[in-house]
Structures are given as structure tokens and as C-alpha cells.
Write a protein that holds these residues in place. Structure first.
Motif, mmCIF file in Angstrom:
data_model
loop_
_atom_site.group_PDB
_atom_site.id
_atom_site.type_symbol
_atom_site.label_atom_id
_atom_site.label_comp_id
_atom_site.label_asym_id
_atom_site.label_seq_id
_atom_site.Cartn_x
_atom_site.Cartn_y
_atom_site.Cartn_z
ATOM 1 N N LEU A 45 -17.385 -22.318 14.034
ATOM 2 C CA LEU A 45 -18.678 -22.837 14.461
ATOM 3 C C LEU A 45 -19.806 -21.995 13.872
ATOM 4 O O LEU A 45 -20.832 -22.521 13.439
ATOM 5 C CB LEU A 45 -18.759 -22.856 15.992
ATOM 6 C CG LEU A 45 -19.980 -23.521 16.598
ATOM 7 C CD1 LEU A 45 -20.141 -24.964 16.107
ATOM 8 C CD2 LEU A 45 -19.896 -23.484 18.120
ATOM 9 N N ARG A 46 -19.603 -20.703 13.793
ATOM 10 C CA ARG A 46 -20.591 -19.801 13.184
ATOM 11 C C ARG A 46 -20.804 -20.150 11.710
ATOM 12 O O ARG A 46 -21.945 -20.187 11.230
ATOM 13 C CB ARG A 46 -20.098 -18.365 13.339
ATOM 14 C CG ARG A 46 -21.000 -17.313 12.785
ATOM 15 C CD ARG A 46 -20.455 -15.955 13.178
ATOM 16 N NE ARG A 46 -21.117 -14.872 12.495
ATOM 17 C CZ ARG A 46 -20.898 -13.601 12.772
ATOM 18 N NH1 ARG A 46 -20.050 -13.253 13.710
ATOM 19 N NH2 ARG A 46 -21.534 -12.668 12.096
ATOM 20 N N ILE A 47 -19.723 -20.413 10.991
ATOM 21 C CA ILE A 47 -19.819 -20.804 9.581
ATOM 22 C C ILE A 47 -20.642 -22.083 9.448
ATOM 23 O O ILE A 47 -21.552 -22.179 8.621
ATOM 24 C CB ILE A 47 -18.412 -20.997 8.973
ATOM 25 C CG1 ILE A 47 -17.694 -19.649 8.864
ATOM 26 C CG2 ILE A 47 -18.498 -21.698 7.618
ATOM 27 C CD1 ILE A 47 -16.204 -19.760 8.580
ATOM 28 N N VAL A 48 -20.339 -23.070 10.276
ATOM 29 C CA VAL A 48 -21.035 -24.363 10.216
ATOM 30 C C VAL A 48 -22.503 -24.192 10.584
ATOM 31 O O VAL A 48 -23.377 -24.790 9.951
ATOM 32 C CB VAL A 48 -20.325 -25.408 11.113
ATOM 33 C CG1 VAL A 48 -21.156 -26.662 11.267
ATOM 34 C CG2 VAL A 48 -18.958 -25.734 10.529
ATOM 35 N N ARG A 49 -22.790 -23.358 11.577
ATOM 36 C CA ARG A 49 -24.189 -23.115 11.951
ATOM 37 C C ARG A 49 -24.963 -22.495 10.787
ATOM 38 O O ARG A 49 -26.110 -22.868 10.536
ATOM 39 C CB ARG A 49 -24.276 -22.213 13.183
ATOM 40 C CG ARG A 49 -23.848 -22.933 14.466
ATOM 41 C CD ARG A 49 -24.026 -22.071 15.687
ATOM 42 N NE ARG A 49 -25.451 -21.851 15.899
ATOM 43 C CZ ARG A 49 -25.950 -20.774 16.503
ATOM 44 N NH1 ARG A 49 -25.159 -19.819 16.929
ATOM 45 N NH2 ARG A 49 -27.252 -20.655 16.670
ATOM 46 N N GLU A 50 -24.337 -21.567 10.074
ATOM 47 C CA GLU A 50 -25.013 -20.955 8.925
ATOM 48 C C GLU A 50 -25.255 -21.980 7.827
ATOM 49 O O GLU A 50 -26.323 -22.006 7.213
ATOM 50 C CB GLU A 50 -24.203 -19.774 8.396
ATOM 51 C CG GLU A 50 -24.298 -18.552 9.292
ATOM 52 C CD GLU A 50 -23.688 -17.306 8.686
ATOM 53 O OE1 GLU A 50 -23.897 -17.069 7.472
ATOM 54 O OE2 GLU A 50 -23.014 -16.570 9.428
ATOM 55 N N LEU A 51 -24.276 -22.833 7.576
ATOM 56 C CA LEU A 51 -24.452 -23.863 6.548
ATOM 57 C C LEU A 51 -25.529 -24.875 6.958
ATOM 58 O O LEU A 51 -26.269 -25.375 6.122
ATOM 59 C CB LEU A 51 -23.128 -24.583 6.284
ATOM 60 C CG LEU A 51 -22.087 -23.782 5.519
ATOM 61 C CD1 LEU A 51 -20.750 -24.509 5.534
ATOM 62 C CD2 LEU A 51 -22.544 -23.518 4.091
ATOM 63 N N ALA A 118 -24.534 -25.337 20.487
ATOM 64 C CA ALA A 118 -24.123 -24.002 20.038
ATOM 65 C C ALA A 118 -25.316 -23.054 19.994
ATOM 66 O O ALA A 118 -25.194 -21.877 20.364
ATOM 67 C CB ALA A 118 -23.456 -24.092 18.666
ATOM 68 N N ALA A 119 -26.470 -23.538 19.570
ATOM 69 C CA ALA A 119 -27.671 -22.703 19.528
ATOM 70 C C ALA A 119 -28.097 -22.316 20.942
ATOM 71 O O ALA A 119 -28.478 -21.157 21.187
ATOM 72 C CB ALA A 119 -28.803 -23.440 18.813
ATOM 73 N N ARG A 120 -28.017 -23.254 21.872
ATOM 74 C CA ARG A 120 -28.367 -22.947 23.261
ATOM 75 C C ARG A 120 -27.403 -21.918 23.848
ATOM 76 O O ARG A 120 -27.802 -21.000 24.558
ATOM 77 C CB ARG A 120 -28.363 -24.218 24.099
ATOM 78 C CG ARG A 120 -29.532 -25.114 23.801
ATOM 79 C CD ARG A 120 -29.500 -26.364 24.638
ATOM 80 N NE ARG A 120 -30.637 -27.209 24.323
ATOM 81 C CZ ARG A 120 -30.740 -28.465 24.696
ATOM 82 N NH1 ARG A 120 -29.773 -29.038 25.410
ATOM 83 N NH2 ARG A 120 -31.798 -29.162 24.372
ATOM 84 N N GLN A 121 -26.129 -22.077 23.552
ATOM 85 C CA GLN A 121 -25.134 -21.118 24.034
ATOM 86 C C GLN A 121 -25.398 -19.728 23.467
ATOM 87 O O GLN A 121 -25.340 -18.728 24.183
ATOM 88 C CB GLN A 121 -23.739 -21.589 23.651
ATOM 89 C CG GLN A 121 -22.649 -20.597 24.029
ATOM 90 C CD GLN A 121 -21.284 -21.151 23.743
ATOM 91 O OE1 GLN A 121 -20.792 -21.973 24.497
ATOM 92 N NE2 GLN A 121 -20.673 -20.717 22.650
ATOM 93 N N ALA A 126 -27.254 -14.176 24.065
ATOM 94 C CA ALA A 126 -28.165 -13.112 23.607
ATOM 95 C C ALA A 126 -29.036 -12.624 24.776
ATOM 96 O O ALA A 126 -29.251 -11.419 24.928
ATOM 97 C CB ALA A 126 -29.037 -13.625 22.467
ATOM 98 N N ALA A 127 -29.512 -13.544 25.593
ATOM 99 C CA ALA A 127 -30.336 -13.174 26.731
ATOM 100 C C ALA A 127 -29.531 -12.366 27.748
ATOM 101 O O ALA A 127 -30.011 -11.391 28.307
ATOM 102 C CB ALA A 127 -30.919 -14.419 27.400
ATOM 103 N N ARG A 128 -28.297 -12.768 27.955
ATOM 104 C CA ARG A 128 -27.430 -12.074 28.905
ATOM 105 C C ARG A 128 -27.140 -10.647 28.425
ATOM 106 O O ARG A 128 -27.162 -9.700 29.190
ATOM 107 C CB ARG A 128 -26.138 -12.851 29.110
ATOM 108 C CG ARG A 128 -25.259 -12.268 30.202
ATOM 109 C CD ARG A 128 -24.095 -13.161 30.591
ATOM 110 N NE ARG A 128 -23.259 -13.489 29.455
ATOM 111 C CZ ARG A 128 -22.982 -14.733 29.075
ATOM 112 N NH1 ARG A 128 -23.462 -15.761 29.709
ATOM 113 N NH2 ARG A 128 -22.198 -14.952 28.029
#
Length: 132
Positions: A45-51, A118-121, A126-128
Motif C-alpha cells: 500500500l505504501r508503494i502504491v501511495r507513493e506512485l 490509507a491517507a486518513r489512517q 502520525a497524530a497518535r
């Protein structure tokens, strides 16, 4: 090159001009459960988010993943074989691109919905971690 390792099924991609071409499913072979499985892993999912973050293509070496090279290779292969990304060689670099058009045609809105979730998660995490 007649068949692939997938149950002896013929590879239905364009004819391979070189032995370095990688097999990809054609649009009609992409299955929802395969896409969801591929995107269920945090590294993939991280790879796809970067792409999806505006990059047309990125080489494998441009991803800074906290896993071994062999594990990274596995993640890219799962994404390619599920139809989420397209990988092609440009010189010695293996370039990766998101198959957004194919995914949108087959599963309208799915990719954008998953990327938003995924961005919301990631923001919640990050906030936590920032509150510690």
C-alpha cells in the motif's frame, strides 16, 4: 515463452520483444480479490501511495522501504501480477507505474477510495505517535 507459471495459462500480454519483459495481466484478467489482496499489505500500500502521489513512474531503487531487497522484490511482483502496477525496464532500471486507468475502468472509484482511506489512517497514526 508460451506459458507462465500461473496454472499453465498462456500469458496474454503483448509479444515480448526482449527476454527482460515482465508478464502482466491484461485488463480483463485483473480480479478484484487480487487487487484487494495486493493492497492489504502495508508495504505494498505504501508503494502504491507513493506512485499515486503524482509520479508517473519510479524505479524500484527510489522506494525507501524498511525491508530486505528480496522482500521488496516480492512486494513489487505481487503488485504487478495482481494488475495494480506495470513494470518495465528502461536501461538497467526497473520502472514502476500505477495502472490507474485499468483499475478505474474495472473498479470505478476503488483506488481513490482506498488511497483516501490509507491517507486518513496514516494521519491518525502520525497524530497518535506525535502525542506520546
Amino acid at each position: 515463452m508460451g506459458t507462465s507459471g500461473r496454472s499453465g495459462a498462456a500469458v496474454t500480454t503483448a509479444p515480448a520483444p526482449t527476454s527482460r519483459d515482465l508478464p502482466h495481466p491484461v485488463r480483463e484478467e485483473i480480479r478484484l480479490e487480487g487487487v484487494l489482496h495486493a493492497l492489504s499489505d502495508p508495504m505494498r500500500l505504501r508503494i502504491v501511495r507513493e506512485l499515486a502521489a503524482g509520479h508517473a513512474e519510479l524505479s524500484c531503487s527510489q522506494f525507501d522501504l524498511p525491508v530486505t531487497k528480496s522482500t521488496t522484490t516480492h512486494h513489487f511482483r505481487v503488485l504487478r501480477e495482481s494488475g495494480v502496477i506495470r513494470q518495465i525496464y528502461r536501461g538497467t532500471a526497473k520502472m514502476n507505474g500505477l495502472r490507474r486507468d485499468d483499475l478505474e475502468e474495472l473498479f470505478p472509484g476503488l483506488l481513490d477510495c482506498l488511497l483516501t482511506a490509507a491517507a486518513r489512517q496514516a494521519a491518525r497514526q502520525a497524530a497518535r505517535h506525535g502525542d506520546g
